[in-house]
Design an enzyme around this catalytic site. Sequence first.
Site, PDB file in Angstrom:
ATOM      1  N   LYS A  44       0.952  -1.108  -0.357  1.00 20.74           N
ATOM      2  CA  LYS A  44      -0.267  -0.076   0.103  1.00 20.74           C
ATOM      3  C   LYS A  44       0.604   1.130  -0.383  1.00 20.74           C
ATOM      4  CE  LYS A  44      -3.439   2.553   1.881  1.00 20.74           C
ATOM      5  NZ  LYS A  44      -3.542   3.508   1.676  1.00 20.74           N
ATOM      6  N   GLU A  98      -1.082   4.304  -7.938  1.00 22.14           N
ATOM      7  CA  GLU A  98      -0.218   5.250  -6.655  1.00 22.14           C
ATOM      8  C   GLU A  98       0.939   5.673  -6.697  1.00 22.14           C
ATOM      9  OE1 GLU A  98      -2.305   5.835  -3.936  1.00 22.14           O
ATOM     10  OE2 GLU A  98      -1.210   6.352  -2.375  1.00 22.14           O
TER      11      GLU A  98
HETATM   12  P1  ATP Z   1      -6.101   5.389   3.090  1.00 25.53           P
HETATM   13  O1  ATP Z   1      -6.841   6.539   4.747  1.00 25.53           O
HETATM   14  O2  ATP Z   1      -5.930   4.115   4.715  1.00 25.53           O
HETATM   15  O3  ATP Z   1      -4.630   5.846   2.254  1.00 25.53           O
HETATM   16  P2  ATP Z   1      -7.992   5.613   1.169  1.00 25.53           P
HETATM   17  O4  ATP Z   1      -9.093   6.512   2.136  1.00 25.53           O
HETATM   18  O5  ATP Z   1      -6.993   6.857   1.359  1.00 25.53           O
HETATM   19  O6  ATP Z   1      -7.301   5.249   2.815  1.00 25.53           O
HETATM   20  P3  ATP Z   1      -8.479   3.416   0.501  1.00 25.53           P
HETATM   21  O7  ATP Z   1      -9.834   3.288  -0.535  1.00 25.53           O
HETATM   22  O8  ATP Z   1      -9.776   3.190   1.583  1.00 25.53           O
HETATM   23  O9  ATP Z   1      -8.472   4.289   0.255  1.00 25.53           O
HETATM   24  O10 ATP Z   1      -7.389   2.504   0.301  1.00 25.53           O
HETATM   25  C1  ATP Z   1      -7.038   2.284  -0.634  1.00 25.53           C
HETATM   26  C2  ATP Z   1      -6.025   3.275  -1.267  1.00 25.53           C
HETATM   27  O11 ATP Z   1      -4.555   3.097  -1.481  1.00 25.53           O
HETATM   28  C3  ATP Z   1      -6.287   4.009  -2.715  1.00 25.53           C
HETATM   29  O12 ATP Z   1      -7.263   5.073  -2.374  1.00 25.53           O
HETATM   30  C4  ATP Z   1      -4.855   4.458  -3.276  1.00 25.53           C
HETATM   31  O13 ATP Z   1      -4.805   5.360  -3.248  1.00 25.53           O
HETATM   32  C5  ATP Z   1      -3.677   3.262  -2.312  1.00 25.53           C
HETATM   33  N1  ATP Z   1      -2.688   2.639  -2.518  1.00 25.53           N
HETATM   34  C6  ATP Z   1      -1.648   2.499  -2.939  1.00 25.53           C
HETATM   35  N2  ATP Z   1      -0.769   0.801  -2.801  1.00 25.53           N
HETATM   36  C7  ATP Z   1      -2.078   0.543  -3.817  1.00 25.53           C
HETATM   37  C8  ATP Z   1      -2.263  -1.067  -4.298  1.00 25.53           C
HETATM   38  N3  ATP Z   1      -1.528  -1.351  -4.424  1.00 25.53           N
HETATM   39  N4  ATP Z   1      -3.655  -0.475  -4.227  1.00 25.53           N
HETATM   40  C9  ATP Z   1      -5.015  -0.479  -4.014  1.00 25.53           C
HETATM   41  N5  ATP Z   1      -4.396   0.823  -3.498  1.00 25.53           N
HETATM   42  C10 ATP Z   1      -3.470   1.087  -3.493  1.00 25.53           C
END
Ligand code: ATP
Length: 576
Positions: free
Chosen positions: A260, A311
């Site tokens: 992530k 990302e």
């Molecule tokens: P957080 O605040 O935990 O980053 P978020 O609200 O940004 O969460 P979520 O959909 O809940 O968004 O968490 C996934 C986020 O992580 C995606 O929106 C993306 O921007 C990021 N991300 C980073 N690496 C990856 C990956 N390998 N696959 C999917 N998403 C990823």
Amino acid sequence: MIQRGDKMEYIKLCEIYEDLEKNSSRLKKAEILSEFLQKIKHSKNKDIIYLIQGKVFPDYSEKEFGISEQLCIKALAKSSGVSPKEITQKWKKLGDLGKVAEEVMTKKKQGTLFSHKLTTDKVLKNLQRLPDLVGRGTVDKKLSLISELLTSASGIEAKYIIRTLLGQLRIGVASGTIRDSIVETCFKEKTKENIFAVQDSYDKITDFALVFEKACKGIKELQSTALVPGNPLKAMLALKAESVEDAFKKVGKPAIFEYKYDGFRMMINKNKKGEIKIFTRRLDNVTNQFPDVVKYVKEHVKAKSFILDSEAVGYDRKTKKYKPFQDISQRIRRKHHIEELVKKLPIEVNVFDILYYEGKALLNEPFEKRTKLLRKIIKNRKYHLKTAHQLITSDVKKAEKFYKEALDDNQEGVMIKNMESEYRPGSRVGHMLKLKPAENELDLVITAAEYGKGKRVGAFASFTLSCYDEKSKTFKEIGKSSGLKEKSELGLSFTELTKKLKPLIIKEHGRIAQIKPKIVVTILYQNIQRSPTYNSGFGLRFPRIIQLRPDRHAQDAATLKEVVDDYKRHELKIHY
Ligand code: ATP
């Protein structure tokens, strides 16, 4: 008489605005709206729906009117004959330039023979021309387009023209309400399938006028909504996993684990003509800010047309270590001296999904197939563009080791994905999970601010933070944060934040300014308590603003439910 949308008098639309403003119930709003949509169902041009959204372009469009309150005051003065000074005074008293417009134009129209009728078409046309005006004489041209409308407007029409121009329609219509009223207008029954079809079509093309047109033709037409590379679609979001075991339980075995990355989301589009466009999660077009990414895409992705989900993550050119998001957030906003910033803050693009490839949507293909395709068409180049680091496993120990590696590599944690799953634009899904160390962090919106004293006179020193209550569709306060410094490299000083908030002031009472919910910030806090002080019923202890989130919409802020969940989790920690 029923008027067709194309020829509708603007006053009829304003009556709908008034009705919507008066009725706060979401159901009632949907009812009023669907009655209205019935009337425009047969008109060729459905752009009128943008006016309901307080806009004149689809949601994906990044065009802006570029109109300040001062220019509205000038236009009002020109059309009403009232002096700018008097208008400003009234504005200070009423706190809403729309209401001022209503007052002065009503007065002007009394006693005059007022026959000219304003149509929605004319309003749309004049407003749609505003963003394209550039160069010399722009202000005068803008002024004349607005004054032309105001001169033909009645009081109430003037009110809504001004509010639209300032992006403050205040009729409380969220996109969910528009979706529901489209369902009510076009289908006999409000079934889950119909609602999903409308929502899904919207998530793919983010244009309610087009969605409405399709819905008028039937469910098949909605279901065949095609992705268009170049028009942004809404990103799929993840739910949380508590541990590796929990993740396996939820997505099955084997599962795909990926880093992530701690950066910001980039949806990279290339159409048949070879044009590349990059959008953020908020659907902002940031192509110009990232010439480096455009170059990498040309060099490393072997395909004619596609939509990639990725990302972008910053790294240090010398040490090659990954950097946290806040270090590179400037790159999203910066409009000038871009090359300089490209050098100073390099990024690496990590591609983790593909939604469209060579003329075909891949949304319903299993993730395993999509991720394999990525590996076929992308030539990995570290520190430029590559596929996301991945592990496919059923083994808890191996997965835990991978998770630790991600953290050691300065990333946020891991994503865990089901192998078979589809891509659902705009949805928070249970087949893609995020796992990261528990921390007391929330993304919140600034909804009010208090002017400081002493060194901070004239600037905001304390900021009221709110979360989003999905039930009432409003923002609820949960804390106040002060303690920002006067200067900071990351644009996080109270002076910088004041500059961003001042144009968003809705009203002022003494030292407190009510702020339009737009600016999202990440907060670190110690814990959450029940609190009668804030209208959410909860208060944060020692909240500290650590970064701006220019890539987030206010509605992307933490929800009240998440706050309550965090509160419960903290309570548990205290007791066990
Ligand atoms: P957080 O605040 O935990 O980053 P978020 O609200 O940004 O969460 P979520 O959909 O809940 O968004 O968490 C996934 C986020 O992580 C995606 O929106 C993306 O921007 C990021 N991300 C980073 N690496 C990856 C990956 N390998 N696959 C999917 N998403 C990823």
